[in-house]
Design a protein around this motif. Structure first.
Motif, short mmCIF file in Angstrom:
data_model
loop_
_atom_site.label_atom_id
_atom_site.label_comp_id
_atom_site.label_asym_id
_atom_site.label_seq_id
_atom_site.Cartn_x
_atom_site.Cartn_y
_atom_site.Cartn_z
N GLU A 73 0.82 -1.22 0.00
CA GLU A 73 0.00 0.00 0.00
C GLU A 73 0.86 1.26 0.00
O GLU A 73 0.37 2.34 0.35
CB GLU A 73 -0.92 0.02 1.23
N LYS A 88 -0.15 5.36 0.05
CA LYS A 88 -1.57 5.60 0.28
C LYS A 88 -1.78 6.32 1.61
O LYS A 88 -1.07 6.08 2.58
CB LYS A 88 -2.35 4.28 0.30
N VAL A 113 -3.93 7.09 4.97
CA VAL A 113 -4.83 6.39 5.88
C VAL A 113 -5.09 7.29 7.08
O VAL A 113 -4.36 8.25 7.32
CB VAL A 113 -4.25 5.03 6.36
N GLN A 154 -10.52 1.97 1.23
CA GLN A 154 -9.64 0.87 1.63
C GLN A 154 -10.29 0.06 2.75
O GLN A 154 -11.27 0.48 3.35
CB GLN A 154 -8.30 1.42 2.12
#
Length: 133
Positions: free
Chosen positions: A20, A23, A25, A43
């Motif tokens: 990942e 990305k 988060v 996600q």
């Protein structure tokens, strides 16, 4: 104070290692001193080690274990994704991605343009050098 970014509920982080990579988060819960539960609207909610997270300056106001709809709403209100992409960190990642996506011909064109510019600069520099003598 030595630290400006703290691990806390709602802190936006960037994954810096693994499949990942790159990305964004949001930390929705802290499990222990090494791991956090992270989530993002597109996600799956999962556990990530802190070593794989790079904390950003952005934070959204959410409750612990916030549902997807609350997370999506908080991210939309704070406009986190656009702010991150506008930041120097986001722009650097975008440049890296664009460079990685270049083809051989694009790299060739860039090298030719660089050589052409260097020749023009050298020509001007040498002409100024002759005038100074």
């Amino acid at each position: 104070m030595p630290f400006k970014r703290y691990v806390e509920i709602g802190r936006v982080a960037l994954i810096n290692y693994g499949p990942e990579f790159g990305k964004l988060v949001v930390i929705t819960d802290v499990i222990d001193q090494n791991r956090a539960l992270v989530d993002f609207p597109d996600q799956e909610r999962r556990v990530v080690n802190f070593k794989r997270l790079a904390l950003t300056d952005f934070k959204v106001e959410i409750k612990r274990h916030a549902p997807k709809k609350d997370l999506k709403k908080a991210l939309a209100e704070a406009d986190v994704v656009a702010k991150f992409q506008a930041s120097s960190w986001g722009q650097k990642l975008a440049k890296q991605a664009a460079k990685a996506a270049t083809t051989d011909f694009d790299r060739y064109k860039a090298a030719v343009a660089k050589a052409k510019k260097a020749r023009a600069v050298r020509k001007v520099f040498n002409s100024l050098k002759k005038v100074a003598k």
